[in-house]
Design an enzyme around this catalytic site. Structure first.
Site, mmCIF file in Angstrom:
data_model
loop_
_atom_site.group_PDB
_atom_site.id
_atom_site.type_symbol
_atom_site.label_atom_id
_atom_site.label_comp_id
_atom_site.label_asym_id
_atom_site.label_seq_id
_atom_site.Cartn_x
_atom_site.Cartn_y
_atom_site.Cartn_z
ATOM 1 N N CYS A 175 86.622 33.637 98.903
ATOM 2 C CA CYS A 175 87.809 33.327 99.847
ATOM 3 C C CYS A 175 87.947 31.912 100.208
ATOM 4 O O CYS A 175 87.078 31.203 100.490
ATOM 5 C CB CYS A 175 87.761 34.156 101.060
ATOM 6 N N CYS A 207 82.994 33.307 113.084
ATOM 7 C CA CYS A 207 83.255 33.732 111.754
ATOM 8 C C CYS A 207 83.476 32.647 110.909
ATOM 9 O O CYS A 207 84.126 31.707 110.942
ATOM 10 C CB CYS A 207 84.633 34.514 111.880
ATOM 11 N N CYS A 227 86.767 30.437 103.724
ATOM 12 C CA CYS A 227 85.450 30.848 104.296
ATOM 13 C C CYS A 227 84.530 29.954 103.779
ATOM 14 O O CYS A 227 84.392 29.959 102.375
ATOM 15 C CB CYS A 227 85.255 32.482 103.840
ATOM 16 N N CYS A 247 76.348 40.757 115.015
ATOM 17 C CA CYS A 247 76.936 40.502 113.852
ATOM 18 C C CYS A 247 75.888 40.453 112.538
ATOM 19 O O CYS A 247 75.073 39.609 112.650
ATOM 20 C CB CYS A 247 77.781 39.258 113.926
ATOM 21 N N CYS A 276 77.656 34.874 99.096
ATOM 22 C CA CYS A 276 78.611 35.853 98.910
ATOM 23 C C CYS A 276 78.817 36.211 97.441
ATOM 24 O O CYS A 276 79.203 35.108 96.843
ATOM 25 C CB CYS A 276 79.829 35.672 99.821
ATOM 26 N N GLU A 335 71.753 34.275 108.837
ATOM 27 C CA GLU A 335 71.963 34.289 110.302
ATOM 28 C C GLU A 335 72.310 35.501 110.610
ATOM 29 O O GLU A 335 72.973 36.032 110.005
ATOM 30 C CB GLU A 335 72.743 32.978 110.599
HETATM 31 N N1 SAH Z 1 82.744 39.570 103.466
HETATM 32 C C1 SAH Z 1 83.466 40.522 104.470
HETATM 33 C C2 SAH Z 1 82.760 40.375 105.973
HETATM 34 C C3 SAH Z 1 82.229 39.027 106.471
HETATM 35 S S1 SAH Z 1 83.551 38.041 106.916
HETATM 36 C C4 SAH Z 1 84.996 40.070 104.804
HETATM 37 O O1 SAH Z 1 85.317 39.343 104.260
HETATM 38 O O2 SAH Z 1 85.763 40.925 105.517
HETATM 39 C C5 SAH Z 1 84.053 38.437 108.564
HETATM 40 C C6 SAH Z 1 85.671 38.145 108.872
HETATM 41 O O3 SAH Z 1 85.411 36.764 109.088
HETATM 42 C C7 SAH Z 1 86.543 38.345 107.598
HETATM 43 O O4 SAH Z 1 87.689 38.790 108.234
HETATM 44 C C8 SAH Z 1 86.677 36.922 107.357
HETATM 45 O O5 SAH Z 1 87.804 36.786 106.452
HETATM 46 C C9 SAH Z 1 86.635 36.158 108.498
HETATM 47 N N2 SAH Z 1 86.527 34.763 108.185
HETATM 48 C C10 SAH Z 1 85.900 34.130 107.097
HETATM 49 N N3 SAH Z 1 85.968 32.980 107.217
HETATM 50 C C11 SAH Z 1 86.564 32.516 108.451
HETATM 51 C C12 SAH Z 1 86.986 31.407 109.219
HETATM 52 N N4 SAH Z 1 86.526 29.952 108.538
HETATM 53 N N5 SAH Z 1 87.927 31.341 110.167
HETATM 54 C C13 SAH Z 1 88.095 32.601 110.707
HETATM 55 N N6 SAH Z 1 87.804 33.939 109.927
HETATM 56 C C14 SAH Z 1 86.844 33.825 108.878
HETATM 57 FE FE1 SF4 Z 2 82.711 36.551 101.113
HETATM 58 FE FE2 SF4 Z 2 83.773 34.884 102.994
HETATM 59 FE FE3 SF4 Z 2 85.415 36.234 101.377
HETATM 60 FE FE4 SF4 Z 2 84.170 37.520 103.371
HETATM 61 S S1 SF4 Z 2 85.410 36.431 103.806
HETATM 62 S S2 SF4 Z 2 84.328 38.184 101.185
HETATM 63 S S3 SF4 Z 2 82.068 36.450 103.140
HETATM 64 S S4 SF4 Z 2 83.922 34.656 100.964
#
Ligand code: SAH
Ligand code: SF4
Length: 419
Positions: A151, A394, A154, A140, A147, A127
């Site tokens: 995390c 996000c 996420c 974005c 990935c 997306e």
């Molecule tokens: N992988 C990279 C970029 C993609 S995620 C990273 O982790 O930085 C983009 C942002 O969204 C990151 O700061 C991530 O921590 C945040 N994010 C991921 N899942 C989220 C969620 N469920 N609610 C709010 N922010 C989230």
């Molecule tokens: Fe990957 Fe989500 Fe962690 Fe960003 S926040 S590194 S997209 S698992």
């Protein structure tokens, strides 16, 4: 604290997923995403003499990235013979748009189809999200299908890593956005194009100003796909093409320390770091990559980020999780940790997803946290959730490779609409 452990203990619980697939170029590959020298080489393969390659590559570059050509037949200053020879071997294909959703707040989400490694297998989907605001339009962009990392807050992290995107697929997302927004100079302009310059909104009549900012914050960890992301962003920033300034391109990383210096040196874009915690014990939980590159090493890499000045600060992202990292003592620890680093702090309300083990911090608490950070001298905008009704916020980007059930989708939508 974590650094005192031996490496095997330190890495316990850290998972770095291997890609399941690799990209296989189609019989007629797209010219999008090739750097100028590679474009010149491609011209060589259809018989353009060496002495003309640079000039021809420049012409085609202009058709691709200034005018948004979608077919060789549009290239009127290129001979018919050369156009036919090019069309025989190459395309100008971008990722295929399989769905477009428009949120009530104007956010647009495109579902893009990417080929799978093995013919006949289901293609992959990623997306790409466009967020219009009064003075800018932010795109974005995704860097991986799934990935590498996991995390715990996420949604993308719960997915397998299918594969890295190619530079062409990354630039292709910007091309698709411009195609869909009618944002190439020679195309018809949507309604905002007629906004008078005196209105306070940007004058978009010149064309090409709908996408003004790029954030590498879609699906995937860009620094685990460094070369493709670098090559793509250098094309996007190229002055003789799409021309989005490196100051308006932000790459977000969860902290792949060895590639942070490379990002500054080889790309030169703005950096955002997903910090989310101020001590290793908690960050190990939230961002397990922290076990490999703990906070001290991450902060050191940030301090040394090439080009860092007060005018070019690092953005620290901090997702607000109720009862986990949202206390004022954590706000205090955050300020202490960032001492001496030119920084902005971006507080992100947590976006829940079905099965997630966290809740978003209470609004009142987010405000208190934000106020503390502000009083300590940091700008601390709270990122307004956008496009929640179309699951574009996000951490909610999740490809159809692992589709939600209709019931889950409804539950998620209900959550997003009510909180
Ligand atoms: N992988 C990279 C970029 C993609 S995620 C990273 O982790 O930085 C983009 C942002 O969204 C990151 O700061 C991530 O921590 C945040 N994010 C991921 N899942 C989220 C969620 N469920 N609610 C709010 N922010 C989230
Ligand atoms: Fe990957 Fe989500 Fe962690 Fe960003 S926040 S590194 S997209 S698992």
């Amino acid at each position: 604290m974590t650094t005192a452990l031996d490496p095997s203990q330190r890495l316990a619980g850290f998972v770095e997923k291997a890609p399941l697939e690799r990209y296989v170029a189609p019989e007629r590959p797209s010219l999008i995403g090739l750097a100028r020298p590679a474009l010149a080489d491609a011209l060589g393969t259809v018989g353009v003499p060496a002495s003309q390659r640079r000039m021809r590559a420049q012409q085609i570059w202009n058709w691709l990235y200034v005018r948004g050509a979608t077919g060789f037949d549009q290239m009127t200053n290129v001979s018919k013979e050369l156009r036919a020879a090019l069309a025989d071997k190459f395309t100008l294909a971008r990722p295929e748009v399989v769905a477009e959703q428009v949120s009530i707040d104007g956010t647009r989400k495109w579902l893009l189809r990417l080929p799978s490694e093995h013919p006949g297998e289901r293609p992959h989907e990623v997306e790409c999200v466009y967020i219009p605001e009064a003075d800018r339009g932010t795109l974005c962009v995704s860097s991986q299908v799934g990935c590498t990392l996991n995390c715990s807050f996420c949604h993308t992290g719960t997915q397998r890593l299918v594969r890295n995107l190619t530079a062409g697929e990354i630039v292709g997302q910007v091309m698709v956005a411009r195609d869909r927004l009618g944002a190439w100079p020679e195309h018809a302009q949507p309604e905002r194009a007629v906004v008078p310059p005196t209105s306070g909104l940007p004058d978009l009549r010149e064309g090409g100003r709908f996408v003004t900012n790029i954030v590498m914050m879609g699906m995937g960890e860009p620094l685990y796909n460094f070369e493709a992301v670098r090559d793509a962003l250098l094309i996007v920033a190229d002055n003789e093409g799409i021309g989005i300034s490196k100051r308006k391109i932000t790459l977000s990383t969860s902290g792949v320390v060895p590639n942070i210096a490379r990002t500054g040196a080889e790309i030169g874009c703005m950096l955002a770091v997903s910090l989310h915690a101020t001590n290793d014990a908690l960050r190990n939980e939230l961002v397990p990559l922290n076990r490999k590159y703990p906070i001290r090493e991450l902060m050191e890499a940030c301090r040394n980020y090439p080009g860092l000045t007060n005018a070019k600060r690092i953005t620290f992202e901090y997702v607000m999780l109720k009862g986990v990292n949202d206390s004022l003592s954590e706000a205090k620890a955050l300020i202490k940790l960032l001492h001496g680093i030119p920084a902005k702090i971006n507080l992100i309300p947590f976006n829940p997803w079905p099965g997630s083990r966290y809740e978003c911090a209470d609004w009142e608490q987010i405000e208190k946290f934000s106020e503390y950070v502000f009083n300590a001298g940091y700008s601390s905008p709270v990122r307004t959730p956008r496009g929640r009704d179309i699951l574009a916020a996000c951490g909610q980007l999740k490809s159809a490779t692992e589709k939600l059930s209709a019931r889950e989708r409804m539950a998620l939508r209900a959550m997003a609409m009510t909180d």
